[in-house]
Design a protein around this motif. Structure first.
Motif, PDB file in Angstrom:
ATOM      1  N   ARG A   2       0.835  -1.210   0.000  1.00 34.03           N
ATOM      2  CA  ARG A   2       0.000   0.000   0.000  1.00 34.03           C
ATOM      3  C   ARG A   2       0.866   1.256   0.000  1.00 34.03           C
ATOM      4  O   ARG A   2       0.541   2.248  -0.656  1.00 34.03           O
ATOM      5  CB  ARG A   2      -0.922   0.006   1.217  1.00 34.03           C
ATOM      6  CG  ARG A   2      -2.075  -0.925   1.096  1.00 34.03           C
ATOM      7  CD  ARG A   2      -2.998  -0.799   2.277  1.00 34.03           C
ATOM      8  NE  ARG A   2      -4.092  -1.751   2.205  1.00 34.03           N
ATOM      9  CZ  ARG A   2      -4.921  -1.996   3.174  1.00 34.03           C
ATOM     10  NH1 ARG A   2      -4.792  -1.374   4.334  1.00 34.03           N
ATOM     11  NH2 ARG A   2      -5.893  -2.865   3.021  1.00 34.03           N
ATOM     12  N   GLU A   3       1.967   1.214   0.747  1.00 37.87           N
ATOM     13  CA  GLU A   3       2.873   2.358   0.809  1.00 37.87           C
ATOM     14  C   GLU A   3       3.513   2.614  -0.557  1.00 37.87           C
ATOM     15  O   GLU A   3       3.619   3.767  -0.986  1.00 37.87           O
ATOM     16  CB  GLU A   3       3.957   2.105   1.860  1.00 37.87           C
ATOM     17  CG  GLU A   3       4.928   3.234   2.028  1.00 37.87           C
ATOM     18  CD  GLU A   3       4.344   4.446   2.706  1.00 37.87           C
ATOM     19  OE1 GLU A   3       4.930   5.532   2.573  1.00 37.87           O
ATOM     20  OE2 GLU A   3       3.289   4.318   3.374  1.00 37.87           O
ATOM     21  N   LYS A  40       2.258   1.880  -3.468  1.00 38.80           N
ATOM     22  CA  LYS A  40       1.211   2.402  -4.345  1.00 38.80           C
ATOM     23  C   LYS A  40       0.959   3.879  -4.048  1.00 38.80           C
ATOM     24  O   LYS A  40       0.818   4.694  -4.957  1.00 38.80           O
ATOM     25  CB  LYS A  40      -0.072   1.599  -4.149  1.00 38.80           C
ATOM     26  CG  LYS A  40      -1.189   1.990  -5.069  1.00 38.80           C
ATOM     27  CD  LYS A  40      -2.400   1.120  -4.862  1.00 38.80           C
ATOM     28  CE  LYS A  40      -3.536   1.531  -5.769  1.00 38.80           C
ATOM     29  NZ  LYS A  40      -4.736   0.714  -5.557  1.00 38.80           N
ATOM     30  N   ARG A  41       0.949   4.223  -2.758  1.00 39.64           N
ATOM     31  CA  ARG A  41       0.725   5.610  -2.363  1.00 39.64           C
ATOM     32  C   ARG A  41       1.867   6.504  -2.838  1.00 39.64           C
ATOM     33  O   ARG A  41       1.642   7.602  -3.345  1.00 39.64           O
ATOM     34  CB  ARG A  41       0.572   5.710  -0.850  1.00 39.64           C
ATOM     35  CG  ARG A  41       0.152   7.090  -0.363  1.00 39.64           C
ATOM     36  CD  ARG A  41       0.119   7.161   1.144  1.00 39.64           C
ATOM     37  NE  ARG A  41       1.409   6.940   1.748  1.00 39.64           N
ATOM     38  CZ  ARG A  41       2.385   7.851   1.830  1.00 39.64           C
ATOM     39  NH1 ARG A  41       2.196   9.055   1.336  1.00 39.64           N
ATOM     40  NH2 ARG A  41       3.530   7.568   2.404  1.00 39.64           N
ATOM     41  N   GLU A  60       1.596   7.144  -6.543  1.00 39.88           N
ATOM     42  CA  GLU A  60       0.562   8.149  -6.825  1.00 39.88           C
ATOM     43  C   GLU A  60       1.048   9.551  -6.472  1.00 39.88           C
ATOM     44  O   GLU A  60       0.763  10.513  -7.206  1.00 39.88           O
ATOM     45  CB  GLU A  60      -0.713   7.814  -6.057  1.00 39.88           C
ATOM     46  CG  GLU A  60      -1.430   6.591  -6.573  1.00 39.88           C
ATOM     47  CD  GLU A  60      -2.576   6.158  -5.679  1.00 39.88           C
ATOM     48  OE1 GLU A  60      -2.776   6.781  -4.599  1.00 39.88           O
ATOM     49  OE2 GLU A  60      -3.269   5.191  -6.037  1.00 39.88           O
ATOM     50  N   GLN A  61       1.784   9.685  -5.363  1.00 39.18           N
ATOM     51  CA  GLN A  61       2.305  11.000  -4.983  1.00 39.18           C
ATOM     52  C   GLN A  61       3.313  11.505  -6.005  1.00 39.18           C
ATOM     53  O   GLN A  61       3.340  12.695  -6.319  1.00 39.18           O
ATOM     54  CB  GLN A  61       2.965  10.939  -3.606  1.00 39.18           C
ATOM     55  CG  GLN A  61       1.994  10.920  -2.461  1.00 39.18           C
ATOM     56  CD  GLN A  61       2.711  10.890  -1.131  1.00 39.18           C
ATOM     57  OE1 GLN A  61       3.836  10.404  -1.020  1.00 39.18           O
ATOM     58  NE2 GLN A  61       2.055  11.393  -0.097  1.00 39.18           N
TER      59      GLN A  61
END
Length: 116
Positions: free
Chosen positions: A24-25, A27-28, A31-32
């Motif tokens: 999840r990190e 992926k985040r 996106e950032q």
């Protein structure tokens, strides 16, 4: 032998949750990075600087602290149960009986699996 298998499996559960958290990190972060203007033209060092400037969410900061405090509380509770020789037992799926203090100590293995 069953105790060792339980310890190993609780560690594996922690590792499983850690892998979910890491994915999840990633992926985040992806996106950032894509939200940064002209990120294709920036060097990786400039992208890292821009990511560092963004503050982490309050939830993320508090969740790590909460997990550490929860592990400390379960360890202290378990040690107190050992000290005062009081214990509560419960049966899991009619296969085996586990005590509360043993279950609390097994949570330490989940924590180490998560933090590893």
């Amino acid at each position: 032998m069953l105790d060792i298998l339980i310890i190993i499996s609780s560690y594996i559960v922690g590792v499983f949750f850690r892998n979910i958290s890491v994915s999840r990190e990633k992926k985040r972060l992806k996106e950032q990075i894509e939200e940064i203007e002209n990120y294709q033209n920036l060097s990786k060092y400039e992208i890292i600087e821009k990511l560092i400037d963004q503050e982490p969410t309050l939830l993320k900061q508090k969740s790590r602290n909460f997990l550490s405090v929860l592990t400390l509380a379960t360890t202290i509770t378990s040690l107190l149960l050992f000290t005062f020789t009081s214990d509560y037992t419960f049966q899991i799926l009619a296969l085996f009986t586990i005590s509360l203090r043993e279950a609390l100590l097994l949570l330490i293995n989940v924590y180490y699996g998560f933090r590893d």
